[in-house]
Design a protein around this motif. Sequence first.
Motif, PDB file in Angstrom:
ATOM      1  N   ALA A 209     -26.020  20.305  43.126  1.00 48.38           N
ATOM      2  CA  ALA A 209     -24.892  19.476  42.674  1.00 48.38           C
ATOM      3  C   ALA A 209     -24.309  20.016  41.371  1.00 48.38           C
ATOM      4  CB  ALA A 209     -25.344  18.024  42.502  1.00 48.38           C
ATOM      5  N   GLN A 210     -25.168  20.475  40.463  1.00 48.96           N
ATOM      6  CA  GLN A 210     -24.654  21.058  39.216  1.00 48.96           C
ATOM      7  C   GLN A 210     -23.739  22.247  39.528  1.00 48.96           C
ATOM      8  OE1 GLN A 210     -25.143  19.631  36.373  1.00 48.96           O
ATOM      9  NE2 GLN A 210     -27.290  19.256  35.878  1.00 48.96           N
ATOM     10  N   CYS A 211     -24.181  23.102  40.459  1.00 54.24           N
ATOM     11  CA  CYS A 211     -23.385  24.290  40.798  1.00 54.24           C
ATOM     12  C   CYS A 211     -22.093  23.893  41.508  1.00 54.24           C
ATOM     13  CB  CYS A 211     -24.197  25.242  41.677  1.00 54.24           C
ATOM     14  SG  CYS A 211     -25.612  25.954  40.797  1.00 54.24           S
ATOM     15  N   ALA A 212     -22.185  22.897  42.377  1.00 54.57           N
ATOM     16  CA  ALA A 212     -20.969  22.430  43.060  1.00 54.57           C
ATOM     17  C   ALA A 212     -19.958  21.935  42.033  1.00 54.57           C
ATOM     18  CB  ALA A 212     -21.311  21.327  44.056  1.00 54.57           C
ATOM     19  N   ALA A 213     -20.450  21.251  40.999  1.00 51.45           N
ATOM     20  CA  ALA A 213     -19.538  20.732  39.971  1.00 51.45           C
ATOM     21  C   ALA A 213     -18.862  21.862  39.198  1.00 51.45           C
ATOM     22  CB  ALA A 213     -20.296  19.822  39.007  1.00 51.45           C
ATOM     23  N   GLN A 214     -19.498  23.037  39.158  1.00 51.14           N
ATOM     24  CA  GLN A 214     -18.909  24.188  38.454  1.00 51.14           C
ATOM     25  C   GLN A 214     -18.146  25.113  39.405  1.00 51.14           C
ATOM     26  OE1 GLN A 214     -19.207  24.266  35.152  1.00 51.14           O
ATOM     27  NE2 GLN A 214     -20.507  22.449  35.259  1.00 51.14           N
ATOM     28  N   HIS A 215     -18.078  24.756  40.687  1.00 61.44           N
ATOM     29  CA  HIS A 215     -17.402  25.575  41.706  1.00 61.44           C
ATOM     30  C   HIS A 215     -18.102  26.915  41.916  1.00 61.44           C
ATOM     31  CE1 HIS A 215     -14.215  22.621  41.278  1.00 61.44           C
ATOM     32  NE2 HIS A 215     -14.329  22.805  39.988  1.00 61.44           N
ATOM     33  N   TRP A 216     -19.428  26.952  41.775  1.00 57.36           N
ATOM     34  CA  TRP A 216     -20.180  28.169  42.045  1.00 57.36           C
ATOM     35  C   TRP A 216     -20.766  28.075  43.444  1.00 57.36           C
ATOM     36  CZ3 TRP A 216     -23.550  27.282  37.106  1.00 57.36           C
ATOM     37  CH2 TRP A 216     -22.770  27.472  35.964  1.00 57.36           C
ATOM     38  N   GLY A 388     -26.884   3.758  13.082  1.00 58.17           N
ATOM     39  CA  GLY A 388     -25.704   3.907  12.234  1.00 58.17           C
ATOM     40  C   GLY A 388     -25.531   5.310  11.671  1.00 58.17           C
ATOM     41  N   GLN A 389     -26.606   6.113  11.686  1.00 52.71           N
ATOM     42  CA  GLN A 389     -26.481   7.494  11.185  1.00 52.71           C
ATOM     43  C   GLN A 389     -25.772   8.369  12.228  1.00 52.71           C
ATOM     44  OE1 GLN A 389     -30.375   9.051  10.296  1.00 52.71           O
ATOM     45  NE2 GLN A 389     -30.219   8.455   8.145  1.00 52.71           N
ATOM     46  N   PRO A 390     -25.127   9.453  11.785  1.00 51.32           N
ATOM     47  CA  PRO A 390     -24.576  10.393  12.763  1.00 51.32           C
ATOM     48  C   PRO A 390     -25.699  11.198  13.443  1.00 51.32           C
ATOM     49  CG  PRO A 390     -24.092  11.109  10.515  1.00 51.32           C
ATOM     50  CD  PRO A 390     -24.838   9.834  10.401  1.00 51.32           C
ATOM     51  N   VAL A 391     -25.544  11.453  14.747  1.00 47.84           N
ATOM     52  CA  VAL A 391     -26.498  12.326  15.458  1.00 47.84           C
ATOM     53  C   VAL A 391     -25.714  13.364  16.246  1.00 47.84           C
ATOM     54  CG1 VAL A 391     -28.628  11.030  15.857  1.00 47.84           C
ATOM     55  CG2 VAL A 391     -26.632  10.587  17.305  1.00 47.84           C
ATOM     56  N   ARG A 392     -26.293  14.570  16.301  1.00 50.14           N
ATOM     57  CA  ARG A 392     -25.697  15.618  17.126  1.00 50.14           C
ATOM     58  C   ARG A 392     -25.843  15.211  18.584  1.00 50.14           C
ATOM     59  NH1 ARG A 392     -25.836  21.625  16.635  1.00 50.14           N
ATOM     60  NH2 ARG A 392     -28.092  21.555  17.020  1.00 50.14           N
ATOM     61  N   THR A 393     -24.769  15.400  19.337  1.00 47.19           N
ATOM     62  CA  THR A 393     -24.732  14.911  20.716  1.00 47.19           C
ATOM     63  C   THR A 393     -24.069  15.966  21.586  1.00 47.19           C
ATOM     64  OG1 THR A 393     -24.504  12.648  19.872  1.00 47.19           O
ATOM     65  CG2 THR A 393     -23.854  13.016  22.158  1.00 47.19           C
ATOM     66  N   LEU A 394     -24.610  16.124  22.794  1.00 48.40           N
ATOM     67  CA  LEU A 394     -23.961  16.992  23.779  1.00 48.40           C
ATOM     68  C   LEU A 394     -23.423  16.103  24.885  1.00 48.40           C
ATOM     69  CD1 LEU A 394     -23.413  19.944  24.724  1.00 48.40           C
ATOM     70  CD2 LEU A 394     -25.500  19.741  26.087  1.00 48.40           C
ATOM     71  N   LEU A 395     -22.124  16.160  25.106  1.00 49.02           N
ATOM     72  CA  LEU A 395     -21.545  15.394  26.217  1.00 49.02           C
ATOM     73  C   LEU A 395     -21.801  16.153  27.519  1.00 49.02           C
ATOM     74  CD1 LEU A 395     -18.149  14.239  24.697  1.00 49.02           C
ATOM     75  CD2 LEU A 395     -20.431  13.222  24.517  1.00 49.02           C
ATOM     76  N   LEU A 396     -22.170  15.426  28.564  1.00 51.10           N
ATOM     77  CA  LEU A 396     -22.515  16.088  29.833  1.00 51.10           C
ATOM     78  C   LEU A 396     -21.292  16.145  30.738  1.00 51.10           C
ATOM     79  CD1 LEU A 396     -25.968  14.419  30.389  1.00 51.10           C
ATOM     80  CD2 LEU A 396     -25.482  16.634  29.364  1.00 51.10           C
TER      81      LEU A 396
END
Length: 396
Positions: A209-216, A388-396
């Motif tokens: 599914a990950q690859c399908a989402a990237q069109h690979w 309330g503190q800032p955190v580094r985040t990766l959006l999926l």
Amino acid sequence: MADPIPFDDALQRILAAAPAWPVQHVPLQAALGCVLAEDVRADRDWPPFNRSMVDGFALHSAETLSPPVSLKVIEDVPAGTSATRALQPGEAIRIMTGAPVPEGADSVVMQERTESSDRSSVRVLMTLKPGQNISKRGEDARVNDIVAPTGTALTPGTIGILAFAGCHSVPVRRVPRVAILATGNELVEPYLPATGAQIRNSNSYQLLAQCAAQHWPTTYLGIARDTLEDTRAKIAEGLSHDLLLTTGGVSVGEFDYVGPVLRELGVTLAFNKVAIKPGKPTTFGVKNKTIVFGLPGNPVAAFVCFHLFVRAAIRKSLGASDPLPRFQNFKNATALKSPGDRTTFRPARLTHDATVEALEWHGSGHLAALLNADALIVQAANTPVEAGQPVRTLLL
Ligand code: AMP
Ligand code: MG
């Protein structure tokens, strides 16, 4: 390669080792998900002429200083046509959005700001400024300007730009043909009953599914049994692709054959342990132009490492100008305890107002934690984070 390497080192090794894939030309309709391998330039000025932005009347603005003013309508100019002569004093032309503004006119009044009792005259009800409602020839780009540079990821928006520039056969690096292989005697496919000590294979389907989402395009190699022979045969088959993703069999267990088999088959490993949680046993290597990831068997680890590492490697091999994962600061919703001595990537969801909330998560095997996950929170080793503190985040 005994000690786990830091997360940032793993990314740097990926950038250094990922091979450049060959350039080919694909039709515009097939270019989504590719990365441009050459600059694309404007073949005309953009816009190519002074273009009306509205439906209305082209006129000379100086004639509208004391409205209302009556002008003679001398012709109609729909989009795709041009006026046959220049405007003289006291004249206007009826013009449609997208049509070239005729000589002698310097502005266009919207139809809604006029009155007209017959087709040969118009009463203009407002004062126009020079240039009003006109996109100037060349204001977006000049002929030969680069409108999409090498390394641009082709999204629907950028594909629109290529179409506008007349680029219909697009120079890109070939998207990867991906082979996916699960390993483990305990695994059964989702369409079969699972009993006793058996576990359903979820990783293969997650990765397909990950690859399908990237069109690979993908080839599914099934499940390798935990023997040297089966692991070797299936990995050898996978190495004829551009990217081989295996899961499981990369820890230090007695039946973890993936690392030794990769080495035996000539894959140069750049790392096989990263100081992160989940995903410590992640293994990465290259053979010729083929990239191999030995992803961990635990499903949350496989998921996280796909987003952290696999995407970066592929983007590098495709020639993307910004291959690395893009972290952003969000406000942390609930206090997070110190995660221990490894950089930790917690499944999380975005709530509102740039806030991110960690989801209940019991560790790398807790697949159900991904149900509402649309982000990963990055927590530095040995560092609690308050609400309330800032955190580094990766959006999926
Ligand atoms: P391993 O690294 O092979 O020991 O796998 C670690 C854990 O992940 C074990 O509990 C495996 O049962 C589980 N696991 C391995 N492969 C898969 C898979 N394809 N789908 C779901 N769980 C898996
Ligand atoms: Mg296993």
